[in-house]
Design a protein around this motif. Sequence first.
Motif, mmCIF file in Angstrom:
data_model
loop_
_atom_site.group_PDB
_atom_site.id
_atom_site.type_symbol
_atom_site.label_atom_id
_atom_site.label_comp_id
_atom_site.label_asym_id
_atom_site.label_seq_id
_atom_site.Cartn_x
_atom_site.Cartn_y
_atom_site.Cartn_z
ATOM 1 N N LEU A 164 0.822 -1.216 0.000
ATOM 2 C CA LEU A 164 0.000 0.000 0.000
ATOM 3 C C LEU A 164 0.855 1.266 0.000
ATOM 4 N N TYR A 184 11.837 -2.541 6.096
ATOM 5 C CA TYR A 184 11.033 -1.847 7.105
ATOM 6 C C TYR A 184 9.697 -2.525 7.395
ATOM 7 N N VAL A 191 8.149 8.230 8.487
ATOM 8 C CA VAL A 191 6.944 7.391 8.555
ATOM 9 C C VAL A 191 6.630 7.138 10.028
ATOM 10 N N TRP A 236 -3.242 3.109 10.120
ATOM 11 C CA TRP A 236 -2.333 3.045 11.287
ATOM 12 C C TRP A 236 -0.931 3.581 10.967
ATOM 13 N N ALA A 237 -0.795 4.204 9.795
ATOM 14 C CA ALA A 237 0.514 4.775 9.459
ATOM 15 C C ALA A 237 0.308 6.034 8.649
HETATM 16 C C1 LIG Z 1 4.933 2.542 2.019
HETATM 17 C C2 LIG Z 1 5.826 2.475 3.224
HETATM 18 C C3 LIG Z 1 7.050 3.116 3.243
HETATM 19 N N1 LIG Z 1 7.791 3.016 4.370
HETATM 20 N N2 LIG Z 1 9.034 3.530 4.647
HETATM 21 C C4 LIG Z 1 9.322 3.151 5.897
HETATM 22 N N3 LIG Z 1 10.482 3.461 6.548
HETATM 23 N N4 LIG Z 1 8.323 2.405 6.428
HETATM 24 C C5 LIG Z 1 7.359 2.313 5.476
HETATM 25 N N5 LIG Z 1 6.174 1.674 5.491
HETATM 26 C C6 LIG Z 1 5.399 1.750 4.371
HETATM 27 O O1 LIG Z 1 4.203 1.139 4.294
HETATM 28 C C7 LIG Z 1 3.748 0.370 5.461
HETATM 29 C C8 LIG Z 1 3.254 1.312 6.550
HETATM 30 C C9 LIG Z 1 2.613 -0.534 4.974
#
Ligand SMILES: Cc1c[n+]2nc(N)[nH]c2nc1OC(C)C
Length: 317
Positions: A80, A220, A282, A303-304
Motif C-alpha cells: 500500500l 522496514y 513514517v 495506522w501509518a
Molecule cells: C509505504 C511504506 C514506506 N515506508 N518507509 C518506511 N520506513 N516504512 C514504510 N512503510 C510503508 O508502508 C507500510 C506502513 C505498509
Amino acid sequence: QQQAQKEIEALREVLNQYGYEYYVLDKPSVPDVEYDQKLQELRKLEEEFPELVTQDSPTQRVGGEPLEAFQKVEHKVPMLSLGNAFNEQDLRDFAKRAAQGTDEPVSFVCELKIDGLAISLTYENGKFILGSTRGDGSIGENITSNLRTIRSIPLTIKEKENLEVRGEAYMPHKSFLALNEAREEKEEEPFANPRNAAAGSLRQLDPKIAAKRNLDIFLYGVGEWNNSNLTSHSDRLEALSKLGFKTNPEWRKCETIEEVLEYVEYWTNERPHLSYEIDGIVVKVDNLDQQEELGYTAKSPRWAIAYKFPAEEAVTR
Ligand SMILES: Cc1c[n+]2nc(N)[nH]c2nc1OC(C)C
C-alpha cells in the motif's frame, strides 16, 4: 568430491558471514584482501565441481544473460501507499484518530522514509527466492536477478523461515554523484535524483549493470511471515535484524505524539548529514493488533502516515 563439498560449504558459509558483517553491519571483521582471496578459492573449487554450486553461493550474486522482459508478480498482501502529513497539526490529527480507533493507549514507531524504490523480498526455507517491485501495489515486476546483486540483501538468512519482507532499495549520495560524473563523461543523460537512479538501475534488464550501481537497501516491514508470533512492529524490526536483514538504525519507539514531533524536528535538522536521501518520516502504530483494529482505507493503512519534508530546491550535494 566429498572433501571438495565440505570445503565449498565452509567457504560459502564464512564468505556469507563476512559479507553480512561488511554490507549489513558495516563492521568487517577481516581485511578485504582476505574476503577476496577466499572468494577466489571458492570460485576455483566451483569451477572444478560445477554440480556443487548453489544459488546462495556468494559467487552467484551477478547473474548471466540480460532478461528479455520482466515477469509479473502478484503481491499476496498488497503493497500500500501512505497517507501524507505536511505539518504538526496533521500529525496530531493522525494520532488522535489512531487513539479513537482503539481502546488501549497507542504508542508509535518512527522511521526515516528512504527516497528509493519500494521492493518486496520472498524467502523460502531461509533462501532468497523472489524479489519484486511494488508496481501498482498488487502487481509488480520480478527483478530477482537485479536484487541479487545488492550485497546487503542476504541470499540466505539465519533461520529457515518462510517470509516476505518489504523495504526500500536506494542509491547512496556517494554512488549517485559518481554515477552521474561517469555518465556525463560518456555524454549520457545524468539521473535527476538518487530515486530515479535507483529505479533506473533496478528496472533495466541486465544484472551486470545493476551490479555496478552500488545500490543498498533498508527493510522496514513484513508482507507475510508464517508462524511468527510477534505482537509489535518494533519487535518485527528487531527480529528482521537478527535474521540478517539490513534495517535502518534510526528507527525509534515513541510513546507519545510529543516524542513523534521531537523525532520529526530532530531529523528535519539532521537530514542533510545523512549519506542517503530521505523524503519524510513514517509514523506507525506499534501494536499489531491495534493496526488491525484501525485497518485500511482503499489505498492506505489508517495506522501509518508519512510526514513529508517541505520540498527544497534540488540540492545536488
Ligand atoms: C509505504 C511504506 C514506506 N515506508 N518507509 C518506511 N520506513 N516504512 C514504510 N512503510 C510503508 O508502508 C507500510 C506502513 C505498509
